[in-house]
Write an enzyme that holds these catalytic residues in place. Sequence first.
Site, PDB file in Angstrom:
ATOM      1  N   ASN A  30     -25.505  66.360  -1.133  1.00  0.00           N
ATOM      2  CA  ASN A  30     -25.988  64.978  -1.021  1.00  0.00           C
ATOM      3  C   ASN A  30     -27.408  64.918  -0.474  1.00  0.00           C
ATOM      4  OD1 ASN A  30     -23.523  64.076  -1.944  1.00  0.00           O
ATOM      5  ND2 ASN A  30     -22.678  63.747   0.107  1.00  0.00           N
ATOM      6  N   TYR A  46      -7.966  56.252  -2.660  1.00  0.00           N
ATOM      7  CA  TYR A  46      -8.440  56.112  -4.043  1.00  0.00           C
ATOM      8  C   TYR A  46      -7.909  57.245  -4.910  1.00  0.00           C
ATOM      9  CZ  TYR A  46     -11.540  56.845  -8.049  1.00  0.00           C
ATOM     10  OH  TYR A  46     -12.019  57.091  -9.307  1.00  0.00           O
ATOM     11  N   THR A  54     -10.305  60.828 -12.826  1.00  0.00           N
ATOM     12  CA  THR A  54     -11.366  61.414 -12.007  1.00  0.00           C
ATOM     13  C   THR A  54     -11.017  62.832 -11.562  1.00  0.00           C
ATOM     14  OG1 THR A  54     -12.424  61.201  -9.842  1.00  0.00           O
ATOM     15  CG2 THR A  54     -10.250  60.253 -10.030  1.00  0.00           C
ATOM     16  N   LYS A  83      -5.292  57.272  -8.134  1.00  0.00           N
ATOM     17  CA  LYS A  83      -5.627  57.770  -9.476  1.00  0.00           C
ATOM     18  C   LYS A  83      -4.669  58.908  -9.868  1.00  0.00           C
ATOM     19  CE  LYS A  83      -8.573  56.766 -11.901  1.00  0.00           C
ATOM     20  NZ  LYS A  83      -8.764  55.715 -12.945  1.00  0.00           N
ATOM     21  N   ASP A  93     -19.382  60.201   9.529  1.00  0.00           N
ATOM     22  CA  ASP A  93     -18.835  60.748   8.289  1.00  0.00           C
ATOM     23  C   ASP A  93     -17.704  59.875   7.731  1.00  0.00           C
ATOM     24  OD1 ASP A  93     -18.626  62.515   6.220  1.00  0.00           O
ATOM     25  OD2 ASP A  93     -18.157  64.264   7.456  1.00  0.00           O
ATOM     26  N   GLU A 145     -11.406  63.700  -8.609  1.00  0.00           N
ATOM     27  CA  GLU A 145     -10.995  63.603  -7.200  1.00  0.00           C
ATOM     28  C   GLU A 145      -9.499  63.841  -7.026  1.00  0.00           C
ATOM     29  OE1 GLU A 145     -12.539  60.606  -4.681  1.00  0.00           O
ATOM     30  OE2 GLU A 145     -14.479  60.579  -5.655  1.00  0.00           O
TER      31      GLU A 145
HETATM   32  P1  NAD Z   1     -16.291  50.206 -11.658  1.00  0.00           P
HETATM   33  O1  NAD Z   1     -15.753  49.925 -10.306  1.00  0.00           O
HETATM   34  O2  NAD Z   1     -17.759  50.147 -11.888  1.00  0.00           O
HETATM   35  O3  NAD Z   1     -15.628  49.226 -12.728  1.00  0.00           O
HETATM   36  C1  NAD Z   1     -14.255  48.914 -12.696  1.00  0.00           C
HETATM   37  C2  NAD Z   1     -14.019  47.742 -13.636  1.00  0.00           C
HETATM   38  O4  NAD Z   1     -12.619  47.467 -13.624  1.00  0.00           O
HETATM   39  C3  NAD Z   1     -14.746  46.465 -13.217  1.00  0.00           C
HETATM   40  O5  NAD Z   1     -15.338  45.848 -14.340  1.00  0.00           O
HETATM   41  C4  NAD Z   1     -13.642  45.595 -12.640  1.00  0.00           C
HETATM   42  O6  NAD Z   1     -13.874  44.207 -12.804  1.00  0.00           O
HETATM   43  C5  NAD Z   1     -12.440  46.065 -13.448  1.00  0.00           C
HETATM   44  N1  NAD Z   1     -11.175  45.857 -12.732  1.00  0.00           N
HETATM   45  C6  NAD Z   1     -10.887  46.216 -11.455  1.00  0.00           C
HETATM   46  N2  NAD Z   1      -9.645  45.825 -11.139  1.00  0.00           N
HETATM   47  C7  NAD Z   1      -9.128  45.232 -12.239  1.00  0.00           C
HETATM   48  C8  NAD Z   1      -7.884  44.625 -12.536  1.00  0.00           C
HETATM   49  N3  NAD Z   1      -6.907  44.553 -11.626  1.00  0.00           N
HETATM   50  N4  NAD Z   1      -7.688  44.127 -13.773  1.00  0.00           N
HETATM   51  C9  NAD Z   1      -8.672  44.191 -14.705  1.00  0.00           C
HETATM   52  N5  NAD Z   1      -9.869  44.723 -14.481  1.00  0.00           N
HETATM   53  C10 NAD Z   1     -10.106  45.235 -13.251  1.00  0.00           C
HETATM   54  O7  NAD Z   1     -15.706  51.626 -12.058  1.00  0.00           O
HETATM   55  P2  NAD Z   1     -16.396  52.833 -12.851  1.00  0.00           P
HETATM   56  O8  NAD Z   1     -17.191  53.637 -11.901  1.00  0.00           O
HETATM   57  O9  NAD Z   1     -17.005  52.311 -14.081  1.00  0.00           O
HETATM   58  O10 NAD Z   1     -15.101  53.694 -13.223  1.00  0.00           O
HETATM   59  C11 NAD Z   1     -14.364  53.402 -14.404  1.00  0.00           C
HETATM   60  C12 NAD Z   1     -13.181  54.348 -14.478  1.00  0.00           C
HETATM   61  O11 NAD Z   1     -13.633  55.688 -14.512  1.00  0.00           O
HETATM   62  C13 NAD Z   1     -12.242  54.253 -13.279  1.00  0.00           C
HETATM   63  O12 NAD Z   1     -10.925  54.392 -13.735  1.00  0.00           O
HETATM   64  C14 NAD Z   1     -12.635  55.427 -12.404  1.00  0.00           C
HETATM   65  O13 NAD Z   1     -11.548  55.881 -11.646  1.00  0.00           O
HETATM   66  C15 NAD Z   1     -13.050  56.438 -13.457  1.00  0.00           C
HETATM   67  N6  NAD Z   1     -14.070  57.415 -13.027  1.00  0.00           N
HETATM   68  C16 NAD Z   1     -15.232  57.002 -12.422  1.00  0.00           C
HETATM   69  C17 NAD Z   1     -16.207  57.947 -12.083  1.00  0.00           C
HETATM   70  C18 NAD Z   1     -17.511  57.541 -11.433  1.00  0.00           C
HETATM   71  O14 NAD Z   1     -18.277  58.430 -11.015  1.00  0.00           O
HETATM   72  N7  NAD Z   1     -17.846  56.265 -11.326  1.00  0.00           N
HETATM   73  C19 NAD Z   1     -15.975  59.306 -12.335  1.00  0.00           C
HETATM   74  C20 NAD Z   1     -14.774  59.685 -12.946  1.00  0.00           C
HETATM   75  C21 NAD Z   1     -13.832  58.739 -13.296  1.00  0.00           C
HETATM   76  O1  DAU Z   2     -15.843  62.503  -8.550  1.00  0.00           O
HETATM   77  C1  DAU Z   2     -15.652  61.309  -9.263  1.00  0.00           C
HETATM   78  C2  DAU Z   2     -15.697  60.120  -8.334  1.00  0.00           C
HETATM   79  O2  DAU Z   2     -17.061  59.955  -7.951  1.00  0.00           O
HETATM   80  C3  DAU Z   2     -15.169  58.842  -8.962  1.00  0.00           C
HETATM   81  O3  DAU Z   2     -13.803  58.998  -9.241  1.00  0.00           O
HETATM   82  C4  DAU Z   2     -15.372  57.648  -8.027  1.00  0.00           C
HETATM   83  O4  DAU Z   2     -14.966  56.460  -8.671  1.00  0.00           O
HETATM   84  C5  DAU Z   2     -16.846  57.557  -7.685  1.00  0.00           C
HETATM   85  O5  DAU Z   2     -17.050  56.509  -6.765  1.00  0.00           O
HETATM   86  C6  DAU Z   2     -17.339  58.874  -7.100  1.00  0.00           C
HETATM   87  O6  DAU Z   2     -16.746  59.120  -5.793  1.00  0.00           O
HETATM   88  P1  DAU Z   2     -17.592  59.726  -4.569  1.00  0.00           P
HETATM   89  O7  DAU Z   2     -16.901  59.367  -3.328  1.00  0.00           O
HETATM   90  O8  DAU Z   2     -17.928  61.147  -4.804  1.00  0.00           O
HETATM   91  O9  DAU Z   2     -18.959  58.866  -4.773  1.00  0.00           O
HETATM   92  P2  DAU Z   2     -19.906  58.106  -3.740  1.00  0.00           P
HETATM   93  O10 DAU Z   2     -21.110  57.676  -4.512  1.00  0.00           O
HETATM   94  O11 DAU Z   2     -19.173  57.079  -2.953  1.00  0.00           O
HETATM   95  O12 DAU Z   2     -20.335  59.262  -2.742  1.00  0.00           O
HETATM   96  C7  DAU Z   2     -20.975  60.442  -3.224  1.00  0.00           C
HETATM   97  C8  DAU Z   2     -21.221  61.347  -2.031  1.00  0.00           C
HETATM   98  O13 DAU Z   2     -22.212  60.736  -1.184  1.00  0.00           O
HETATM   99  C9  DAU Z   2     -20.002  61.566  -1.151  1.00  0.00           C
HETATM  100  O14 DAU Z   2     -20.031  62.882  -0.630  1.00  0.00           O
HETATM  101  C10 DAU Z   2     -20.194  60.556  -0.023  1.00  0.00           C
HETATM  102  C11 DAU Z   2     -21.695  60.514   0.132  1.00  0.00           C
HETATM  103  N1  DAU Z   2     -22.272  59.226   0.600  1.00  0.00           N
HETATM  104  C12 DAU Z   2     -21.930  58.098  -0.063  1.00  0.00           C
HETATM  105  C13 DAU Z   2     -22.436  56.867   0.317  1.00  0.00           C
HETATM  106  C14 DAU Z   2     -22.032  55.600  -0.399  1.00  0.00           C
HETATM  107  C15 DAU Z   2     -23.169  59.205   1.642  1.00  0.00           C
HETATM  108  O15 DAU Z   2     -23.505  60.259   2.227  1.00  0.00           O
HETATM  109  N2  DAU Z   2     -23.701  57.995   2.024  1.00  0.00           N
HETATM  110  C16 DAU Z   2     -23.343  56.835   1.422  1.00  0.00           C
HETATM  111  O16 DAU Z   2     -23.843  55.752   1.847  1.00  0.00           O
END
Ligand code: NAD
Ligand code: DAU
Length: 349
Positions: free
Chosen positions: A255, A156, A131, A160, A286, A133
Site C-alpha cells: 500500500n 465482507y 472476490t 462473499k 490499522d 478475499e
Molecule cells: P460497488 O460497491 O461499487 O457496487 C455495488 C453495486 O451493487 C451498487 O451499484 C449498489 O447499488 C448495488 N447493490 C448493493 N446492494 C444491493 C441490493 N441489496 N440490491 C441491489 N443492488 C444492490 O461494488 P464493486 O466494487 O463494483 O463490486 C462488484 C462486485 O464485484 C461485488 O460482488 C464484489 O464483491 C466483487 N468484487 C469487487 C472487487 C473490487 O476490487 N472492487 C474485486 C473482486 C470482486
Molecule cells: O481483493 C478484492 C477486494 O478488494 C474486493 O473484494 C473488495 O470489494 C474491494 O473493496 C477490495 O478490498 P480491499 O480491502 O483490499 O480494498 P481497500 O481499497 O478497502 O483497501 C486496499 C488496501 O489499502 C488494504 O490493505 C487496506 C488499505 N487502506 C485502505 C483504505 C480505504 C489503507 O491503508 N487506508 C485506507 O484509507
Amino acid sequence: MPCIFITGGAGFIGSHVVRRMVNNHPDTTIVNLDALTYAGNLANLLDVEDASNYRFEKVNICDVPALTELFNRYQPDAVMHLAAESHVDRSIEDPMAFVNTNVVGTVNLLNAARELWKGNMVGKRFYHISTDEVFGALGKEGLFTEATAYSPNSPYSASKASSDHFVRAYHETYGLPVVISNCSNNYGPNHFPEKLIPLMIHNILEGKPLPIYGDGQYTRDWLYVLDHAEAIERIFLKGKLGQTYCVGGWNEWTNIDLVKVICRLMDSKLGKAPGSSEQLITYVTDRPGHDLRYAIDASKIDNDLQWKPAHTFEEGIAKTIDWYLDNSAWLEGVTSGAYQTYYDKQYAK
Ligand code: NAD
Ligand code: DAU
C-alpha cells in the site's frame, strides 16, 4: 431477443460490465438490476442509458416479490451477479447489511433463476462475480489458485464466501448452470472514493491527510477495471459450467509504495513541487483482521480462455488519475453529504 440480467450494474465494476455488454451484444436485452445504494450511481452509465437494448430496474435483491415479478416479466436467459455490499471497513461496522445483500440476496437470485429455468436449463447461465478475499490472507510467498481453501477473515469476505458456497451448492444439488470467478483488487474510473486508490486521489486534490492503515506493508494485486470487465465477458461466454476462475493483474504493490506512485503522478499532473503530496501521508490505526497479502495465479483463465490483462499498471494508473481529474463533477457528487459523515466516523478512530 435474448435477455441478460446484470445485478449491481450501477456500481463500479458493474457499470463497466453493463457498458461492455450493451455495446458488444446489440441483439440482447441487458437489464441492470440495482438498488442504488450509496455505491450505486446511474451517472456511471449516461453514455448507454438511451441504448435500445438497455433497461434499468431499481430493485433490492432482498425483495423477493419484486425479483419474482422481474424474472416473470423479462424471462432472462442468464444472470451476471455483481450486486453486493463491497467495502471491508463498512462490513466491520455493520455485518448484517453484508449478510442480507451478499448472502440472502444471492440466494434469492438463485431461487428466482431455479424457479424460472426449472425443466429447461439448456442455454441458461448464472454467473456469480466474487472476490479473492474469500481465500483469506497469504504470507510473503505463494499465490491464490482455484484450488486454494476458503478462509475468509472479514465479515465482507465471510459473506462473499458464503454466497460462493450457495452458488456451488445450487449447481451440485439442483443442476443450476453456474460459473464463479474470484478476482483481485480492481481500480479505474468510477471507483467509489471509500476505497484506497480513489480515496488517495481525492484527498490529494483536497490537501487532506493520506491515511495508511498500520505499517503500509499490506499487499494487494491490482487489476484495471476494464480488463476485469473483459474477463467477465469472456468467462460469461466461454467459462465451463460448475467451474471457478481466478482473475488477477499479476501486479502486486504494498500500500505504501502504491500511494507513493499516486503522489508522484499527482504532483506531476497538478504541477506541484515533487514530494509535496507525499508529505500528506499519515499512518493511522490499522484495520482489524487486516489481511497481509492477496495475489492471484491467473494461469487457468489464460490457458483455458486466453485472457490476460491488456493494460500495464503504468497505463492503468495514469488513465485512472486522468479520469478523476477530468470528472471533478462526478467526484464532488459522490463525496458530499453521507460520504462526509462516513469519512469523519471511519477516520476518527
Ligand atoms: P460497488 O460497491 O461499487 O457496487 C455495488 C453495486 O451493487 C451498487 O451499484 C449498489 O447499488 C448495488 N447493490 C448493493 N446492494 C444491493 C441490493 N441489496 N440490491 C441491489 N443492488 C444492490 O461494488 P464493486 O466494487 O463494483 O463490486 C462488484 C462486485 O464485484 C461485488 O460482488 C464484489 O464483491 C466483487 N468484487 C469487487 C472487487 C473490487 O476490487 N472492487 C474485486 C473482486 C470482486
Ligand atoms: O481483493 C478484492 C477486494 O478488494 C474486493 O473484494 C473488495 O470489494 C474491494 O473493496 C477490495 O478490498 P480491499 O480491502 O483490499 O480494498 P481497500 O481499497 O478497502 O483497501 C486496499 C488496501 O489499502 C488494504 O490493505 C487496506 C488499505 N487502506 C485502505 C483504505 C480505504 C489503507 O491503508 N487506508 C485506507 O484509507
